[in-house]
Scaffold this active site. Sequence first.
Site, PDB file in Angstrom:
ATOM      1  CB  THR A  51      -0.982  -0.012   1.182  1.00  0.00           C
ATOM      2  OG1 THR A  51      -1.821  -1.168   1.059  1.00  0.00           O
ATOM      3  CG2 THR A  51      -1.843   1.238   1.204  1.00  0.00           C
TER       4      THR A  51
ATOM      5  CD  GLU B  78       2.199  11.676  -1.803  1.00  0.00           C
ATOM      6  OE1 GLU B  78       2.366  12.915  -1.787  1.00  0.00           O
ATOM      7  OE2 GLU B  78       2.608  10.920  -0.905  1.00  0.00           O
TER       8      GLU B  78
ATOM      9  CG  HIS C  44      -3.919  -1.424  -1.874  1.00  0.00           C
ATOM     10  ND1 HIS C  44      -2.610  -1.591  -1.466  1.00  0.00           N
ATOM     11  CD2 HIS C  44      -4.017  -2.064  -3.066  1.00  0.00           C
ATOM     12  CE1 HIS C  44      -1.955  -2.299  -2.380  1.00  0.00           C
ATOM     13  NE2 HIS C  44      -2.793  -2.604  -3.354  1.00  0.00           N
TER      14      HIS C  44
END
Length: 130
Positions: free
Chosen positions: A34, A42, A68
Amino acid sequence: MSMQIGLVGRAEATVTESNTALAMGSGLLPVFATPAMVALMEQAAVHACQDALEEGQGTVGTHLDISHDAATPVGMAVRAEAELTAIEGRQLTFTVRAFDEVGMIGSGTHQRFLIDNERFLQKAQKRGVK
């Protein structure tokens, strides 16, 4: 180019032993971690707005609200996509999604703030001075 809603960015990686949950300490299994998915999201957001920044300007991540939803094994390609969906002053909001070769593995929102790079670094350095 100026900062505008609708800018899109993308980032890609391959799941390797080094970006698994086991290696990153976020779990005990050799699947895409994750934290690695978050970093890819990002990176996609950075790519989305990079060309619209003025000289000396940057962005920093400030908030993530993601899920996730599927495990991806070592060896599979993964990608993240980010779309700029809102601009409020210096706050940028992105819709982020991550995919592997089978389908979507995660999604959510990500916020970044526009910064002056030099001023930001000076402020950060002051935190380290005792």
